[in-house]
Each structure stands twice: as structure tokens, then as C-alpha cells.
Scaffold this motif. Structure first.
Motif: not given
Length: 197
Positions: A41-50
């Protein structure tokens, strides 16, 4: 050993495990995961990746840019968030043979470590909540005292006596409240000292 040192040690272990995880391409056959913009979730991490390594790298960056310990609230918030991020990565790893292989000999130690870190975080978090409530109570008592002092100007002799008694009683409560604030601050210092030992 400081809480931050314990977290750093844990993250160092996660780096190699995340690399193994990504090499094994565990998500390639999972259509649901592949359709998501990011693993967490966006709440935990800024990264957007698989890729799990990207999230571990973000944790490494967070550890490197921690606010100074003197800024207690910001420092505690950052430490708590890093702990939550580590737990989230561990949950993903736990569902794969990578975790089982890497952690078989020391599972008990790591469980003890995670419990200890959780205890430290929970204890500090609860104390900060208690401190915040005490400060709010202090503020309300001061407002009540000021309000009664304002009423004194136009009060009759009987009312002045009554208001003075109320102001005295409120000052007594304020004194007890400030003692409670000092006691809670001491508990926080002790909890943080424990986390550094």
C-alpha cells in the motif's frame, strides 16, 4: 544494541533474500499480482514495483535518513514505520521457500527479535499517546483557570469567593497533571534507553 542497529541488521539479511526472491520470479505466474501497480500500500511504501528488492532499498534509504534521536516524536514515528515495512516484506518472503531455506537455523532467534522490537515500539507508542493526552488535559485545565480569572472582574463578593476556590482546586489538579507529564517523560526516556541497550 540500539533499536536502529537491530533494524539495520535485519534489513541487511533481507537484501540477499529479496534478491533471491526476485531472481526466482515468484510473481510471474500470478495474474492478480501482475495486475497491481505495486506490491504494498501507498501508506507503507513510496516505491511502485513488483520487485521486492526495490522495497528493501527504500527501507535502507529510510534508515540512512532517520531524523536525529533528539527529535523524539519524528524519530519514533520513523522507527515504527520502518518496523512495519520490514514486517510487510517478511510476510511476502515467508510465503516462499527462500525464507524457509535462509531462516531454518535461526527462526526462533528471529521470532524473539521481532517480538522484542514490537514490544519496544508498542511501549513507546503507548507512552507517547499517554503524554499527548496529559498535555491536552494540562491545556484544558489552564483554559479553565483563565476563564475563571476573567469572570472574577465582574463577579460579586460571593462569586469571587466561589471562583477563587475553583481556581485553587484547578491549580491543584494542574500540579498533579504536570507531575504525571514528568513521570511519563521519564518512562519514555527509560524505554528509549532500553531500546538502545
Amino acid at each position: 544494541m540500539k533499536a536502529v542497529d537491530k533494524l539495520t541488521w535485519h534489513v541487511e539479511n533481507l537484501v540477499s533474500q529479496a534478491e533471491e526472491f526476485d531472481k526466482a520470479k515468484w510473481f510471474d505466474k500470478n495474474r492478480y499480482i501482475q495486475s497491481q501497480p505495486s506490491l504494498f500500500s501507498n501508506r507503507l511504501f513510496v516505491s511502485k514495483s513488483l520487485k521486492l528488492r526495490d522495497y528493501v532499498d527504500e527501507i535502507v534509504q529510510s534508515l540512512a535518513s532517520l531524523p536525529p534521536e533528539t527529535h523524539r516524536h519524528a524519530y519514533q514515528f520513523a522507527i515504527t514505520k520502518i518496523g512495519e515495512q520490514i514486517e510487510a516484506v517478511i510476510k511476502v518472503l515467508k510465503s516462499t521457500p527462500v525464507w524457509a531455506k535462509e531462516n531454518k537455523p535461526s527462526t526462533q532467534k528471529q521470532q524473539q527479535y521481532r517480538k522484542a522490537v514490537t514490544r519496544i515500539m508498542q511501549s513507546s507508542h503507548e507512552l507517547y499517546q499517554e503524554l499527548s493526552q496529559n498535555h491536552e488535559f494540562e491545556r484544558r485545565l489552564m483554559d479553565m483557570i483563565e476563564e475563571r480569572k476573567r469572570l472574577l472582574d465582574d463577579a460579586s463578593k460571593t462569586d469571587v469567593e466561589k471562583l477563587n476556590k475553583e481556581i485553587f482546586a484547578l491549580h491543584m489538579r494542574l500540579g498533579r497533571c504536570r507531575k504525571a507529564i514528568a513521570a511519563t517523560e521519564e518512562k519514555i526516556l527509560f524505554a528509549e534507553k532500553q531500546s538502545r541497550s
